[in-house]
Design a protein around this motif. Sequence first.
Motif, PDB file in Angstrom:
ATOM      1  N   TYR A  70      12.945  -3.108   6.291  1.00 55.03           N
ATOM      2  CA  TYR A  70      12.607  -1.847   5.651  1.00 55.03           C
ATOM      3  C   TYR A  70      11.885  -2.073   4.324  1.00 55.03           C
ATOM      4  CZ  TYR A  70      15.853   0.131   9.037  1.00 55.03           C
ATOM      5  OH  TYR A  70      16.491   0.485  10.198  1.00 55.03           O
ATOM      6  N   ALA A  71      10.982  -1.157   4.012  1.00 53.52           N
ATOM      7  CA  ALA A  71      10.212  -1.259   2.770  1.00 53.52           C
ATOM      8  C   ALA A  71      11.102  -0.981   1.565  1.00 53.52           C
ATOM      9  CB  ALA A  71       9.053  -0.277   2.804  1.00 53.52           C
ATOM     10  N   THR A  72      10.834  -1.693   0.466  1.00 51.34           N
ATOM     11  CA  THR A  72      11.578  -1.469  -0.767  1.00 51.34           C
ATOM     12  C   THR A  72      10.772  -2.016  -1.936  1.00 51.34           C
ATOM     13  OG1 THR A  72      13.735  -1.698  -1.851  1.00 51.34           O
ATOM     14  CG2 THR A  72      12.851  -3.650  -0.748  1.00 51.34           C
ATOM     15  N   GLY A  73      11.207  -1.704  -3.147  1.00 51.47           N
ATOM     16  CA  GLY A  73      10.608  -2.287  -4.342  1.00 51.47           C
ATOM     17  C   GLY A  73       9.436  -1.499  -4.886  1.00 51.47           C
ATOM     18  N   GLU A  74       8.900  -1.987  -6.007  1.00 56.20           N
ATOM     19  CA  GLU A  74       7.819  -1.306  -6.726  1.00 56.20           C
ATOM     20  C   GLU A  74       6.511  -2.082  -6.673  1.00 56.20           C
ATOM     21  OE1 GLU A  74       9.361  -0.740 -10.647  1.00 56.20           O
ATOM     22  OE2 GLU A  74      10.752   0.848 -10.027  1.00 56.20           O
ATOM     23  N   GLY A  75       6.399  -3.022  -5.729  1.00 54.43           N
ATOM     24  CA  GLY A  75       5.188  -3.828  -5.659  1.00 54.43           C
ATOM     25  C   GLY A  75       3.947  -3.029  -5.352  1.00 54.43           C
ATOM     26  N   TYR A  76       4.060  -2.044  -4.460  1.00 55.46           N
ATOM     27  CA  TYR A  76       2.906  -1.217  -4.107  1.00 55.46           C
ATOM     28  C   TYR A  76       2.427  -0.439  -5.333  1.00 55.46           C
ATOM     29  CZ  TYR A  76       0.118   1.833  -0.949  1.00 55.46           C
ATOM     30  OH  TYR A  76      -0.878   2.522  -0.295  1.00 55.46           O
ATOM     31  N   ALA A  95       5.573   3.472 -12.912  1.00 54.31           N
ATOM     32  CA  ALA A  95       6.511   3.192 -11.821  1.00 54.31           C
ATOM     33  C   ALA A  95       7.576   4.268 -11.669  1.00 54.31           C
ATOM     34  CB  ALA A  95       7.156   1.825 -12.028  1.00 54.31           C
ATOM     35  N   GLU A  96       8.146   4.712 -12.778  1.00 55.49           N
ATOM     36  CA  GLU A  96       9.239   5.681 -12.679  1.00 55.49           C
ATOM     37  C   GLU A  96       8.760   7.078 -12.279  1.00 55.49           C
ATOM     38  OE1 GLU A  96       8.593   4.838 -17.155  1.00 55.49           O
ATOM     39  OE2 GLU A  96       8.586   3.732 -15.243  1.00 55.49           O
ATOM     40  N   ARG A  97       7.448   7.268 -12.207  1.00 55.30           N
ATOM     41  CA  ARG A  97       6.906   8.547 -11.728  1.00 55.30           C
ATOM     42  C   ARG A  97       6.220   8.374 -10.376  1.00 55.30           C
ATOM     43  NH1 ARG A  97       4.559   9.191 -17.045  1.00 55.30           N
ATOM     44  NH2 ARG A  97       2.480   9.336 -16.110  1.00 55.30           N
ATOM     45  N   THR A  98       6.640   7.393  -9.593  1.00 55.86           N
ATOM     46  CA  THR A  98       6.051   7.163  -8.279  1.00 55.86           C
ATOM     47  C   THR A  98       7.144   7.031  -7.231  1.00 55.86           C
ATOM     48  OG1 THR A  98       6.061   4.734  -8.356  1.00 55.86           O
ATOM     49  CG2 THR A  98       4.165   5.855  -9.360  1.00 55.86           C
ATOM     50  N   THR A  99       6.762   7.230  -5.999  1.00 54.84           N
ATOM     51  CA  THR A  99       7.626   6.904  -4.867  1.00 54.84           C
ATOM     52  C   THR A  99       6.740   6.576  -3.681  1.00 54.84           C
ATOM     53  OG1 THR A  99       9.538   7.628  -3.564  1.00 54.84           O
ATOM     54  CG2 THR A  99       7.845   9.267  -3.963  1.00 54.84           C
ATOM     55  N   ALA A 253       1.887   4.925   1.601  1.00 53.26           N
ATOM     56  CA  ALA A 253       1.149   5.621   0.551  1.00 53.26           C
ATOM     57  C   ALA A 253       2.060   5.759  -0.660  1.00 53.26           C
ATOM     58  CB  ALA A 253       0.665   6.998   1.020  1.00 53.26           C
ATOM     59  N   VAL A 254       1.472   6.172  -1.764  1.00 55.94           N
ATOM     60  CA  VAL A 254       2.237   6.354  -2.996  1.00 55.94           C
ATOM     61  C   VAL A 254       2.041   7.771  -3.505  1.00 55.94           C
ATOM     62  CG1 VAL A 254       2.565   5.593  -5.382  1.00 55.94           C
ATOM     63  CG2 VAL A 254       2.030   3.923  -3.615  1.00 55.94           C
ATOM     64  N   ALA A 255       3.149   8.441  -3.799  1.00 60.77           N
ATOM     65  CA  ALA A 255       3.102   9.734  -4.484  1.00 60.77           C
ATOM     66  C   ALA A 255       3.288   9.475  -5.974  1.00 60.77           C
ATOM     67  CB  ALA A 255       4.195  10.657  -3.967  1.00 60.77           C
ATOM     68  N   VAL A 256       2.414  10.073  -6.780  1.00 63.76           N
ATOM     69  CA  VAL A 256       2.449   9.901  -8.231  1.00 63.76           C
ATOM     70  C   VAL A 256       2.617  11.274  -8.872  1.00 63.76           C
ATOM     71  CG1 VAL A 256       1.268   8.975 -10.250  1.00 63.76           C
ATOM     72  CG2 VAL A 256       0.852   7.959  -7.987  1.00 63.76           C
ATOM     73  N   ALA A 257       3.521  11.376  -9.805  1.00 66.76           N
ATOM     74  CA  ALA A 257       3.753  12.629 -10.523  1.00 66.76           C
ATOM     75  C   ALA A 257       3.189  12.539 -11.931  1.00 66.76           C
ATOM     76  CB  ALA A 257       5.245  12.942 -10.593  1.00 66.76           C
ATOM     77  N   ALA A 261       6.017  16.481 -14.024  1.00 69.48           N
ATOM     78  CA  ALA A 261       6.462  16.678 -12.645  1.00 69.48           C
ATOM     79  C   ALA A 261       7.412  15.580 -12.188  1.00 69.48           C
ATOM     80  CB  ALA A 261       5.258  16.749 -11.718  1.00 69.48           C
ATOM     81  N   ALA A 262       7.769  14.672 -13.088  1.00 70.95           N
ATOM     82  CA  ALA A 262       8.584  13.524 -12.699  1.00 70.95           C
ATOM     83  C   ALA A 262       9.941  13.958 -12.152  1.00 70.95           C
ATOM     84  CB  ALA A 262       8.762  12.590 -13.889  1.00 70.95           C
ATOM     85  N   GLU A 263      10.574  14.946 -12.781  1.00 70.44           N
ATOM     86  CA  GLU A 263      11.875  15.406 -12.310  1.00 70.44           C
ATOM     87  C   GLU A 263      11.771  16.002 -10.921  1.00 70.44           C
ATOM     88  OE1 GLU A 263      14.881  14.916 -13.566  1.00 70.44           O
ATOM     89  OE2 GLU A 263      13.884  13.674 -15.071  1.00 70.44           O
ATOM     90  N   ASP A 264      10.671  16.704 -10.648  1.00 67.76           N
ATOM     91  CA  ASP A 264      10.472  17.248  -9.308  1.00 67.76           C
ATOM     92  C   ASP A 264      10.380  16.123  -8.284  1.00 67.76           C
ATOM     93  OD1 ASP A 264      10.320  20.083  -9.843  1.00 67.76           O
ATOM     94  OD2 ASP A 264       8.375  19.708 -10.763  1.00 67.76           O
ATOM     95  N   LEU A 265       9.607  15.092  -8.594  1.00 68.87           N
ATOM     96  CA  LEU A 265       9.413  14.003  -7.645  1.00 68.87           C
ATOM     97  C   LEU A 265      10.734  13.304  -7.323  1.00 68.87           C
ATOM     98  CD1 LEU A 265       7.149  12.612  -6.048  1.00 68.87           C
ATOM     99  CD2 LEU A 265       7.014  10.923  -7.873  1.00 68.87           C
ATOM    100  N   ARG A 266      11.635  13.248  -8.293  1.00 69.16           N
ATOM    101  CA  ARG A 266      12.920  12.590  -8.058  1.00 69.16           C
ATOM    102  C   ARG A 266      13.780  13.341  -7.040  1.00 69.16           C
ATOM    103  NH1 ARG A 266      12.751  12.079 -13.933  1.00 69.16           N
ATOM    104  NH2 ARG A 266      11.950   9.992 -14.429  1.00 69.16           N
ATOM    105  N   ARG A 267      13.397  14.582  -6.729  1.00 70.94           N
ATOM    106  CA  ARG A 267      14.157  15.362  -5.755  1.00 70.94           C
ATOM    107  C   ARG A 267      13.739  15.087  -4.318  1.00 70.94           C
ATOM    108  NH1 ARG A 267      13.134  20.362  -5.707  1.00 70.94           N
ATOM    109  NH2 ARG A 267      11.523  20.647  -7.300  1.00 70.94           N
ATOM    110  N   ILE A 268      12.731  14.241  -4.110  1.00 77.01           N
ATOM    111  CA  ILE A 268      12.374  13.885  -2.737  1.00 77.01           C
ATOM    112  C   ILE A 268      13.577  13.217  -2.073  1.00 77.01           C
ATOM    113  CG2 ILE A 268      11.036  12.215  -1.390  1.00 77.01           C
ATOM    114  CD1 ILE A 268       8.591  13.025  -2.756  1.00 77.01           C
ATOM    115  N   PRO A 269      13.949  13.648  -0.885  1.00 82.54           N
ATOM    116  CA  PRO A 269      15.150  13.093  -0.236  1.00 82.54           C
ATOM    117  C   PRO A 269      15.044  11.586  -0.022  1.00 82.54           C
ATOM    118  CG  PRO A 269      14.399  15.079   0.889  1.00 82.54           C
ATOM    119  CD  PRO A 269      13.329  14.719  -0.095  1.00 82.54           C
ATOM    120  N   PRO A 270      16.119  10.857  -0.171  1.00 81.34           N
ATOM    121  CA  PRO A 270      16.084   9.399  -0.009  1.00 81.34           C
ATOM    122  C   PRO A 270      15.573   8.960   1.363  1.00 81.34           C
ATOM    123  CG  PRO A 270      18.163  10.095  -0.984  1.00 81.34           C
ATOM    124  CD  PRO A 270      17.448  11.344  -0.579  1.00 81.34           C
TER     125      PRO A 270
END
Length: 395
Positions: A70-76, A95-99, A253-257, A261-270
């Motif tokens: 499974y994919a993990t980490g902040e390398g992308y 990094a903290e504003r991406t997923t 892909a990468v979503a960037v806030a 909008a960072a708090e909104d992005l953190r609500r994306i389901p795990p």
Amino acid sequence: MSCEEEHPDSAEKAPLRRLSLTELRRRTSAKWREYPPDVLPLWVAEMDVPLPAPVVRAVTEAVRRGDTGYATGEGYAAALDGFARRRWGWNGVVAERTTVVPDVMQGIVEVLKLVTGPGDTVVVNSPVYPPFYSFVQHMDRRVVEAPLGDGHRIDPASLERAFRRAVAGGRRAAHLLCSPHNPTGTVHTRQELAEVAALANTYGVRVVADEIHAPLVLPGAEFVPYLSVPGAERAFALLSASKAWHLAGLKAAVAVAGPGAAEDLRRIPPEVSHGPSHLGVIAHTAALAHCDDWLDGVLAGLDENRRLLAELVRRRLPGIRHRPPQGTYLAWLDCRTGGLGEDPAAVFLERGRVALTDGAGFGTGGAGHVRLNLATSPEVLTEAVERMAAVLGPA
């Protein structure tokens, strides 16, 4: 290490000239399996290129060592940050504003769920990428069009009317911005994007920018990340290496806030993080980190093809109008005065054996048009236009 360092031969600098039709027809992807072998496929957004050597090596080594979990980490995100700083002078991929998300469209869906609800409106600039309509409607959101204006540019008056309609009755709304624009190839200017941001803030509309074609901006234009313009702090962007490095089959892909909008992005389901392919993340990371020179070779080839197509259309396709794209590898051809009826793509396929994308699916402004994929060799592009010319008759 760059692609050029690994493969110093000049062919590595011209990826679009590397593969013959015989080699390409061995592929089993949609582009090469949708139609019979006598058809030249210039429809779906796949490139006729070999992969850059560092991408091949990274994926091959991962498979060899069984690194297929499974994919993990902040390398992308880190690789995207480095690319954005080098190519666009932008430091907004924090990094903290991406997923990481499965792909750009799935990422768009997840972000739209954060800022709109069922029955809310998503504004698009038509004619535009057909999945914008299908994905949004499948989410039980309404689509409101703000058609592009003269020269395929954003029309602020049209956009304001759409925003006003979208938020009527106090409902939430979003603007799904295609930047660079598919299918027209328009690259929005900093001023145009600032106007979008100002209108969005006035009407409380949240902007979600699809920037999948961002690395594919041709000479004469400049890509401006939407999140870099004043007023875009509460917006989102979706980026990927898939289009520019021919990696659509390796999903990631990468979503960037923006900062607001960072708090909104953190609500994306795990569970969304379970969707990206681990091999996709490895491939995209290698492309962004190590293959600028390979990309430059693609851009040079696309610029050459852009100029070639403009000349071929002028000489060989009377009645068809064409504005050369500023970005992407897509050309938007206006066939309404070419005598081809309501579905020119079907005519070119049936009578010319060239597969193009029908413009009707791109919404208002698309009927009577076709989209043509430029990311092939000059020889294939020339042969395709010659076949299209034969359909139209003597020039």
